[in-house]
Scaffold this motif. Structure first.
Motif, mmCIF file in Angstrom:
data_model
loop_
_atom_site.group_PDB
_atom_site.id
_atom_site.type_symbol
_atom_site.label_atom_id
_atom_site.label_comp_id
_atom_site.label_asym_id
_atom_site.label_seq_id
_atom_site.Cartn_x
_atom_site.Cartn_y
_atom_site.Cartn_z
ATOM 1 N N ARG A 1 0.820 -1.205 0.000
ATOM 2 C CA ARG A 1 0.000 0.000 0.000
ATOM 3 C C ARG A 1 0.861 1.264 0.000
ATOM 4 O O ARG A 1 0.350 2.371 -0.087
ATOM 5 N N SER A 2 2.191 1.061 0.120
ATOM 6 C CA SER A 2 3.119 2.191 0.154
ATOM 7 C C SER A 2 4.526 1.685 -0.155
ATOM 8 O O SER A 2 4.778 0.475 -0.144
ATOM 9 N N ASP A 3 5.436 2.628 -0.383
ATOM 10 C CA ASP A 3 6.836 2.264 -0.577
ATOM 11 C C ASP A 3 7.386 1.552 0.659
ATOM 12 O O ASP A 3 8.225 0.664 0.544
ATOM 13 N N ASP A 4 6.913 1.936 1.829
ATOM 14 C CA ASP A 4 7.381 1.278 3.062
ATOM 15 C C ASP A 4 7.082 -0.217 3.039
ATOM 16 O O ASP A 4 7.905 -1.022 3.484
ATOM 17 N N ASP A 5 5.921 -0.594 2.521
ATOM 18 C CA ASP A 5 5.585 -2.016 2.402
ATOM 19 C C ASP A 5 6.544 -2.719 1.443
ATOM 20 O O ASP A 5 7.024 -3.812 1.726
ATOM 21 N N VAL A 6 6.816 -2.074 0.301
ATOM 22 C CA VAL A 6 7.737 -2.667 -0.676
ATOM 23 C C VAL A 6 9.110 -2.847 -0.038
ATOM 24 O O VAL A 6 9.730 -3.913 -0.154
ATOM 25 N N ILE A 7 9.584 -1.837 0.654
ATOM 26 C CA ILE A 7 10.892 -1.902 1.309
ATOM 27 C C ILE A 7 10.934 -3.047 2.311
ATOM 28 O O ILE A 7 11.930 -3.774 2.393
ATOM 29 N N GLU A 8 9.859 -3.248 3.039
ATOM 30 C CA GLU A 8 9.815 -4.359 4.005
ATOM 31 C C GLU A 8 9.859 -5.707 3.286
ATOM 32 O O GLU A 8 10.565 -6.624 3.718
ATOM 33 N N PHE A 9 9.128 -5.861 2.197
ATOM 34 C CA PHE A 9 9.177 -7.119 1.429
ATOM 35 C C PHE A 9 10.599 -7.394 0.945
ATOM 36 O O PHE A 9 11.085 -8.522 1.005
ATOM 37 N N LEU A 10 11.259 -6.347 0.448
ATOM 38 C CA LEU A 10 12.619 -6.511 -0.059
ATOM 39 C C LEU A 10 13.602 -6.816 1.066
ATOM 40 O O LEU A 10 14.519 -7.621 0.903
ATOM 41 N N ARG A 11 13.393 -6.191 2.213
ATOM 42 C CA ARG A 11 14.253 -6.480 3.375
ATOM 43 C C ARG A 11 14.111 -7.944 3.771
ATOM 44 O O ARG A 11 15.103 -8.632 4.009
ATOM 45 N N ARG A 12 12.870 -8.442 3.805
ATOM 46 C CA ARG A 12 12.636 -9.851 4.142
ATOM 47 C C ARG A 12 13.261 -10.791 3.124
ATOM 48 O O ARG A 12 13.627 -11.914 3.465
ATOM 49 N N ALA A 13 13.384 -10.321 1.874
ATOM 50 C CA ALA A 13 13.987 -11.135 0.821
ATOM 51 C C ALA A 13 15.519 -11.044 0.828
ATOM 52 O O ALA A 13 16.174 -11.652 -0.013
ATOM 53 N N GLY A 14 16.064 -10.260 1.766
ATOM 54 C CA GLY A 14 17.514 -10.191 1.906
ATOM 55 C C GLY A 14 18.184 -8.992 1.270
ATOM 56 O O GLY A 14 19.396 -8.993 1.083
ATOM 57 N N LEU A 15 17.423 -7.975 0.939
ATOM 58 C CA LEU A 15 17.994 -6.766 0.347
ATOM 59 C C LEU A 15 17.895 -5.628 1.372
ATOM 60 O O LEU A 15 16.915 -4.890 1.402
ATOM 61 N N PRO A 16 18.900 -5.480 2.229
ATOM 62 C CA PRO A 16 18.798 -4.522 3.333
ATOM 63 C C PRO A 16 18.734 -3.059 2.904
ATOM 64 O O PRO A 16 18.168 -2.240 3.610
ATOM 65 N N ASP A 17 19.302 -2.694 1.762
ATOM 66 C CA ASP A 17 19.282 -1.301 1.299
ATOM 67 C C ASP A 17 18.210 -1.105 0.228
ATOM 68 O O ASP A 17 18.436 -0.441 -0.786
ATOM 69 N N ALA A 18 17.044 -1.637 0.469
ATOM 70 C CA ALA A 18 15.978 -1.667 -0.531
ATOM 71 C C ALA A 18 15.535 -0.286 -0.983
ATOM 72 O O ALA A 18 15.204 -0.108 -2.154
ATOM 73 N N ALA A 19 15.535 0.695 -0.110
ATOM 74 C CA ALA A 19 15.084 2.030 -0.496
ATOM 75 C C ALA A 19 15.941 2.600 -1.615
ATOM 76 O O ALA A 19 15.474 3.405 -2.420
ATOM 77 N N ASP A 20 17.180 2.165 -1.700
ATOM 78 C CA ASP A 20 18.101 2.675 -2.718
ATOM 79 C C ASP A 20 17.802 2.143 -4.119
ATOM 80 O O ASP A 20 18.315 2.693 -5.089
#
Length: 70
Positions: free
Chosen positions: A30-49
């Motif tokens: 529902r937001s970029d924050d959600d996408v960043i969390e999905f990517l973090r869970r997938a192992g991409l810690p710098d997802a916002a970049d």
């Protein structure tokens, strides 16, 4: 199949976008924050970049970072 590992699909009528990572559904954002969390869970810690990097992310339909269907 897309060459980029992350696809943020077109906005749904419910105010969210489906997110796939390497062709696997990660969830509904529902937001970029959600996408960043999905990517973090997938192992991409710098997802916002990577959200605006077309080598990593393909935004389908609508405008990037817009989660409302119009």
């Amino acid at each position: 199949m897309s060459e980029v590992p992350i696809v943020i699909h077109r906005p749904a009528g419910t105010g969210c976008r489906r997110v796939t990572i390497r062709a696997q559904v990660a969830g509904l954002a529902r937001s970029d924050d959600d996408v960043i969390e999905f990517l973090r869970r997938a192992g991409l810690p710098d997802a916002a970049d990577v959200l605006d990097d077309p080598r990593w992310v393909q935004w389908q339909g609508g405008h990037p970072h817009d989660y409302d269907a119009r």
